[in-house]
Enzyme design. Structure first.
Site, PDB file in Angstrom:
ATOM      1  N   HIS A 179       0.841  -1.198   0.000  1.00 34.34           N
ATOM      2  CA  HIS A 179       0.000   0.000   0.000  1.00 34.34           C
ATOM      3  C   HIS A 179       0.878   1.251   0.000  1.00 34.34           C
ATOM      4  O   HIS A 179       0.652   2.190  -0.765  1.00 34.34           O
ATOM      5  CB  HIS A 179      -0.913   0.027   1.225  1.00 34.34           C
ATOM      6  N   HIS A 226       0.246  -3.488   9.149  1.00 33.37           N
ATOM      7  CA  HIS A 226       1.693  -3.345   8.947  1.00 33.37           C
ATOM      8  C   HIS A 226       2.332  -2.657  10.138  1.00 33.37           C
ATOM      9  O   HIS A 226       1.698  -1.862  10.836  1.00 33.37           O
ATOM     10  CB  HIS A 226       1.995  -2.525   7.690  1.00 33.37           C
TER      11      HIS A 226
END
Length: 416
Positions: A179, A226
């Protein structure tokens, strides 16, 4: 240095950021598999570290000691397990809805729905040149990022203490954040490419690129998918790729549009990379997602080459940089109409080709279309996804704008 790396990779740092933004766990719980194990990458498969929930025993490298020799063994109950749930999720409480909607929306900027709308919209409403640059960089950074995940095999932040808001990609590994890579690459590729084509305040464009990239990066911490280290590495890798490739963007454009071997390379290379994607010992969505991205790039690449041969590219008319006309209600209405018609064509293409390719491949392989495990096999998943999204790329780059002309939604005076 190692202490700093450990701190940035710590799930406690992610949990602290979530709590600071008003996202807190309602009760302590973890993703649990049938045998009562909590897996480090959240996949339900043996990851780098496996923690036995019954007692203090920790089993490294997914060893079989996690299997209790007692046939009557039952995993310890969790306070947040519910009857009938095989993979219970942590319950959470939102105390700041502004941050929740901001970061959940920002996280969506890295999903398929965004790419299949934003990138074609640039093509239909602004400049196919910019779309071509964005698709090329998107494919490169995403392949590198996805492959690195499955080569490094570093786990996502553990839950608890982290609250995880996404489930589909929970089986994927964490390092680096794709991302963050995609957001950085798309934002700054658009900024650097647009200044060649369109007049706009560069400082304003730079601020927008930084803000959008930062929001997507922070959203990966907020959603618990993350660590800070994953995000930082993703940004750095994208920055390096942009810096190394930027001097050659013009050359790549020329070869992609004019070299007679361009359509062959544009199909064979992405298909080869899809089949040679790193193998895992369990199913992950990374191979399928990477195949989709490479196939979109492949279809668009061939489509742009075909448009150049046909002599109608729908690019902005020079000399560059051009001054864009003011945004009127009529222009806005035409833009919305082009978006809806184009999106409808892409969705129809996706559903038609996906339906047909799946049935052909399953018949060849002797599998049922409804068999999810069969559809995940490489000999079915790669060709059906590749053929589906190559078709989408071709329709986007060749057919959609011509339909706009037929419907009176496009002014040929704005193209060359």
């Amino acid at each position: 240095m190692w202490g700093l790396i450990s701190y940035l990779n710590s799930p406690e740092l992610v949990g602290a950021f979530q709590r600071c933004c008003g996202l807190v766990p309602r009760e302590t719980c973890s993703r649990v598999s049938q045998n009562g194990l909590v897996h480090a990458n959240g996949s339900g498969k043996n990851g780098p570290v496996t923690i036995h929930r019954r007692g203090a025993e920790q089993v490294a490298n997914g060893t079989s000691r996690a299997q209790d020799s007692n046939s009557n063994y039952k995993p310890a109950s969790s306070p947040c397990e519910t009857k009938g749930e095989e993979h219970p999720r942590p319950r959470y409480k939102v105390r700041n809805w502004l941050f929740y909607f901001l970061f959940v929306t920002s996280a969506a900027l890295g999903h398929e729905v965004f790419y299949i709308t934003f990138l074609p919209c640039i093509h239909w409403n602004l400049d196919p040149f910019l779309c071509r640059r964005l698709v090329n960089m998107w494919a490169v950074v995403m392949y590198i990022g996805q492959a690195m995940k499955d080569i490094l095999k570093l786990p996502r932040p553990s839950s608890p203490p982290v609250v995880k808001l996404e489930t589909r990609v929970d089986a994927e590994y964490g390092m680096p954040s794709t991302h963050a890579m995609a957001a950085t690459a798309i934002s700054f590729t658009l900024l650097l490419s647009a200044q060649e084509r369109v007049k706009f305040p560069f400082e304003l464009g730079l601020i927008v690129a930084v803000v959008l990239s930062a929001l997507v990066c922070l959203s990966r911490l907020y959603t618990g998918m993350h660590s800070a280290l994953d995000v930082i590495c993703g940004v750095v890798i994208s920055a390096i790729i942009i810096a190394l490739s930027y001097p050659y963007w013009g050359t790549i454009d020329y070869l992609q549009l004019h070299n007679p071997l361009s359509p062959i390379v544009g199909v064979v290379l992405p298909l080869f990379l899809s089949y040679k994607y790193p193998e895992l010992d369990h199913y992950s969505t990374t191979r399928g997602d990477t195949t989709i991205i490479l196939a979109c790039c492949s279809g668009c690449s061939v489509g742009y080459w075909v448009n150049e041969r046909l002599g109608l590219t729908f690019d902005l008319a020079g000399p560059f940089p051009v001054t864009l006309p003011p945004l009127t209600l009529v222009a806005l209405g035409l833009g919305v109409a082009r978006f809806l018609v184009g999106l409808g064509m892409l969705v129809l293409t996706r559903q038609t080709v996906r339906w047909a390719s799946l049935r052909v491949l399953c018949r060849i392989s002797g599998a049922s279309v409804s068999d999810v495990d069969a559809r995940r096999r490489k000999e079915i998943e790669v060709p059906y996804k590749f053929s589906t999204y190559v078709s989408i790329g071709l329709v986007n780059s060749i057919l959609v704008n011509r339909v706009f002309v037929m419907m009176g939604l496009w002014d040929l005076g704005n193209s060359v």
